[in-house]
Every structure is written in structure tokens, then in C-alpha cells.
Design a protein around this motif. Structure first.
Motif, PDB file in Angstrom:
ATOM      1  N   THR A   1      13.188   0.502  -2.784  1.00 11.98           N
ATOM      2  CA  THR A   1      12.081  -0.446  -2.842  1.00 11.98           C
ATOM      3  C   THR A   1      11.954  -1.025  -4.248  1.00 11.98           C
ATOM      4  O   THR A   1      10.873  -1.382  -4.671  1.00 11.98           O
TER       5      THR A   1
ATOM      6  N   ASN B   1       7.216   5.877 -13.780  1.00  8.02           N
ATOM      7  CA  ASN B   1       6.846   4.462 -13.861  1.00  8.02           C
ATOM      8  C   ASN B   1       8.000   3.514 -13.582  1.00  8.02           C
ATOM      9  O   ASN B   1       7.923   2.325 -13.888  1.00  8.02           O
TER      10      ASN B   1
ATOM     11  N   TRP C   1       1.402   2.744 -12.397  1.00 11.98           N
ATOM     12  CA  TRP C   1       1.450   1.638 -11.434  1.00 11.98           C
ATOM     13  C   TRP C   1       2.280   1.978 -10.195  1.00 11.98           C
ATOM     14  O   TRP C   1       2.035   1.453  -9.113  1.00 11.98           O
ATOM     15  N   ARG C   2       3.233   2.896 -10.320  1.00 13.05           N
ATOM     16  CA  ARG C   2       4.093   3.208  -9.184  1.00 13.05           C
ATOM     17  C   ARG C   2       3.694   4.493  -8.462  1.00 13.05           C
ATOM     18  O   ARG C   2       4.224   4.803  -7.414  1.00 13.05           O
ATOM     19  N   ASP C   3       2.753   5.221  -9.019  1.00 11.28           N
ATOM     20  CA  ASP C   3       2.378   6.517  -8.451  1.00 11.28           C
ATOM     21  C   ASP C   3       0.864   6.677  -8.539  1.00 11.28           C
ATOM     22  O   ASP C   3       0.320   6.903  -9.613  1.00 11.28           O
TER      23      ASP C   3
ATOM     24  N   GLN D   1      -4.226   0.952  -8.842  1.00  6.32           N
ATOM     25  CA  GLN D   1      -2.800   0.671  -8.805  1.00  6.32           C
ATOM     26  C   GLN D   1      -2.540  -0.831  -8.781  1.00  6.32           C
ATOM     27  O   GLN D   1      -1.569  -1.312  -9.381  1.00  6.32           O
TER      28      GLN D   1
ATOM     29  N   GLU E   1      10.958  -4.332 -11.707  1.00  8.92           N
ATOM     30  CA  GLU E   1      11.684  -3.123 -12.094  1.00  8.92           C
ATOM     31  C   GLU E   1      13.116  -3.444 -12.521  1.00  8.92           C
ATOM     32  O   GLU E   1      13.672  -2.794 -13.409  1.00  8.92           O
TER      33      GLU E   1
ATOM     34  N   SER F   1      11.617  -3.349  -7.214  1.00  8.81           N
ATOM     35  CA  SER F   1      11.066  -4.704  -7.277  1.00  8.81           C
ATOM     36  C   SER F   1      11.803  -5.523  -8.331  1.00  8.81           C
ATOM     37  O   SER F   1      12.562  -5.000  -9.142  1.00  8.81           O
TER      38      SER F   1
ATOM     39  N   ASP G   1      11.476   2.976 -10.607  1.00  4.35           N
ATOM     40  CA  ASP G   1      12.381   3.448  -9.564  1.00  4.35           C
ATOM     41  C   ASP G   1      13.784   3.488 -10.160  1.00  4.35           C
ATOM     42  O   ASP G   1      14.268   2.496 -10.700  1.00  4.35           O
TER      43      ASP G   1
ATOM     44  N   THR H   1      -0.314  -2.484 -11.572  1.00  3.31           N
ATOM     45  CA  THR H   1       0.875  -3.246 -11.187  1.00  3.31           C
ATOM     46  C   THR H   1       0.857  -4.626 -11.826  1.00  3.31           C
ATOM     47  O   THR H   1       1.898  -5.136 -12.270  1.00  3.31           O
TER      48      THR H   1
END
Length: 336
Positions: A175, A166, A62-64, A99, A180, A177, A168, A103
Motif C-alpha cells: 500500500t 513512519n 501518520w502511518r500507525d 492520523q 512514501e 503511497s 512502508d 498524513t
């Protein structure tokens, strides 16, 4: 069945909608269900663990977007319609569409799974919320570990940099979220559960309940093995999240495998050009500490506590033996 509706979805809106209501759908706990024609047919058992595994699979990458690209796939754009005011057309690459779906799956895991908390005080293993036993179950723990894996950023440059694809880490990209943040807190609590758990209350079984006792002992042994095997992975995760400080509470309980993982992380640091010396990896724990490695400093703290703890234990034992010897001498002297 909800999975059937998912498999029949053909548009992005339908996929997002199915994911949004997936945790509200009933799961099949039995072996039989009625088909579209009203006939009773045998179906695979689908439970809460299966549902969580499904969401983890959909959320992967989802992040990449590079994780969502299939080998040999062309970089084509697809139309998602037009802006609300009838303006320009909205075009997205296929990886961007995937994505968006991934997400949504990740965002749904946050309130429905990553929201587990831990009590401040735990008197028995029954005080832990059920979510932590689900997270560390035989089928789900490997999925959790795989999703929140730590890997090298560039395979062609081993040991250069490590990331969690997956998640940060510590706002590395500035960034991070809200989802996260929830997932990060989940991982920190999972670490606490892994080191805090122990079967403190052994249930009483009567004389004729040997089978139940064996089942309980086997369950405890399996849980302990799973948690112990997850500790090196969790240390990698804590290092990425810059939260190795959590381990201080159990510092002297770390086994050789955990200590080896901390050392491995510490020795990834590089000592950059100094005078005429070329860039190289650190060769000693002191060099790693010099560079500010938190895993190296944690190992230093462990060694100091272990050394001083052993020294103080020997002093206490020597004093105990001396007191015993003094009492013995006094007793023998009184018999003159």
C-alpha cells in the motif's frame, strides 16, 4: 504569525488548511514583531528549521494510529459531518482524526523537503544542493533520524522483526503511497550524501584571517562527526528498504562501527528447524549467507575485497622494492 493561526484552529478542516499553506507563510527571522495591537514586542526566532521540525512533529504516527493514542484515552468516535449527498454521517475515532492531520503534514513534507536531488558529478562540497546541509544540520538530523527510525515490531519479542513505523518498507504492505516513494528516494539520496560528502576544496584565508579559518575547520569537523554518527542508523534504514547495494561504492571505506552494524543485522536471521534441530539464530556469517541475508553477503564481499586489495598492494610494493633493488644493483655494478 502562522503558528498563532495554527494554535487557534479548532476544526479538522482548519488544521488541514493551516498545514497546506504552512510552507508559504513567512518565517520570523528577527527578534521583534508587531502584536495584534500594533506594538513592537520581542518574539522567539522562528526559522525554516523550526518549521520543518514542526511538520515532523505533527506527521509523527501518520502511518500507525497506535502511535497517536494517548495513555488512558477512551476510544470515542466524533462526527465530521455528513457525506456530500446528504447521506450517512461520517464518524471517526480520535486517533483516525489525528492520523488525517499527521498524513497531511507528511504529504506537505514531500514536495517541500523530501524532493532534494543529487548531481551525478560532485567536484567540491559546494556542488551539493543546500537541502542536504539542511537535512544534516545539528538540529534537524536528529529529527530526521527519529522520524525514520528502525525499531522492533514487538517489544516483548526482541529481535523478531524490525519496522519503520513512519514508512512502508519496500512495499511490505503493498500500500505504498506516492508520498512514501518520494520519502524513500529522499532517504536513498541522503545515504549517498552521507558517504559522498567531503570538504574537497579548502578555502583560502589570508594571514590575518585565523578566526575564519578556525570557524571553517570547526564547521567541517562538526559536519563530518554528524555524518559519521548517522551511518549506523542509515545502514539500518537501507536494510529495511532492501537497498544495502548502495554501500558497494564505499564498501572498503566502511569503518568498524558500520561493519559491526552489518554483522548485527546479519545475525538477526533465524535458522529454522532442520532435521532434529530447533529454531535458533544463525551462529556464523556463512549460515546467514545461506539464508540469503544481504548484510551477510555484503560483509563477505567486504572481506574478499579487503583481503585481495591488501594482497595486491603487497605485490605492488614488493615489485616496487624489487625494481628499486635492481636499479641499485645496476648502478653499483656500473662502478666497477
Amino acid at each position: 504569525m502562522w503558528l498563532k493561526l495554527w494554535s487557534e484552529a479548532r476544526t479538522l478542516k482548519q488544521l488541514i488548511s493551516r498545514l497546506h499553506c504552512g510552507f508559504d507563510a513567512e518565517v520570523n527571522m528577527g527578534e521583534y514583531a508587531y502584536d495584534d495591537d500594533g506594538r513592537l514586542v520581542k518574539v522567539p526566532v522562528y526559522n525554516d528549521i523550526d518549521r520543518l521540525i514542526f511538520y515532523f512533529e505533527v506527521a509523527e504516527g501518520w502511518r500507525d494510529t497506535s502511535l497517536l493514542r494517548k495513555p488512558g484515552e477512551r476510544d470515542e468516535r466524533y462526527s465530521l459531518g455528513y457525506e456530500r449527498d446528504g447521506g450517512r454521517r461520517i464518524d471517526k475515532y480520535i486517533t483516525e482524526i489525528r492520523q488525517m492531520v499527521a498524513t497531511k503534514a507528511f504529504d506537505m513534507l514531500c514536495p517541500n523537503f523530501f524532493n532534494g536531488t543529487l548531481p551525478e558529478r560532485v567536484d567540491s562540497d559546494e556542488d551539493f544542493p543546500h537541502v542536504w546541509y539542511v537535512a544534516t544540520s545539528e538540529r534537524l538530523l536528529p529529527r530526521v533520524m527519529s522520524f525514520f527510525r528502525v525499531q522492533e515490531r514487538h517489544a516483548h519479542n526482541p529481535g523478531e522483526d524490525f519496522i519503520m513505523p513512519n514508512l512502508d518498507q519496500a512495499g511490505r504492505y503493498n500500500t505504498i503511497s506516492n508520498s512514501e516513494k518520494v520519502a524513500t528516494e529522499f532517504l536513498l539520496n541522503l545515504a549517498r550524501f552521507i558517504w559522498r560528502w567531503s570538504p574537497r576544496n579548502r578555502p583560502y584565508f589570508g594571514r590575518n584571517e585565523d578566526d575564519r579559518r578556525l570557524v571553517w575547520e570547526s564547521s567541517v569537523k562538526a559536519e563530518r562527526a554528524r555524518l559519521d554518527s548517522a551511518k549506523p542508523w542509515m545502514i539500518e534504514v537501507l536494510a529495511q528498504l532492501d537497498r544495502l547495494d548502495i554501500l558497494r561504492e564505499w564498501l572498503l571505506e566502511l569503518d568498524e562501527t558500520c561493519l559491526a552494524k552489518l554483522k548485527e543485522i546479519a545475525f538477526r536471521n533465524k535458522l529454522y528447524r532442520y532435521e532434529r534441530e530447533e529454531e535458533r539464530k544463525v551462529e556464523t556469517l556463512d549460515e546467514a549467507c545461506y539464508l540469503g541475508s544481504k548484510s551477510a553477503w555484503l560483509l563477505k564481499e567486504y572481506k574478499v575485497k579487503k583481503r585481495e586489495g591488501d594482497r595486491l598492494s603487497k605485490i605492488r610494493e614488493a615489485r616496487r622494492q624489487k625494481a628499486q633493488a635492481d636499479r641499485t644493483i645496476a648502478e653499483l655494478s656500473s662502478k666497477k
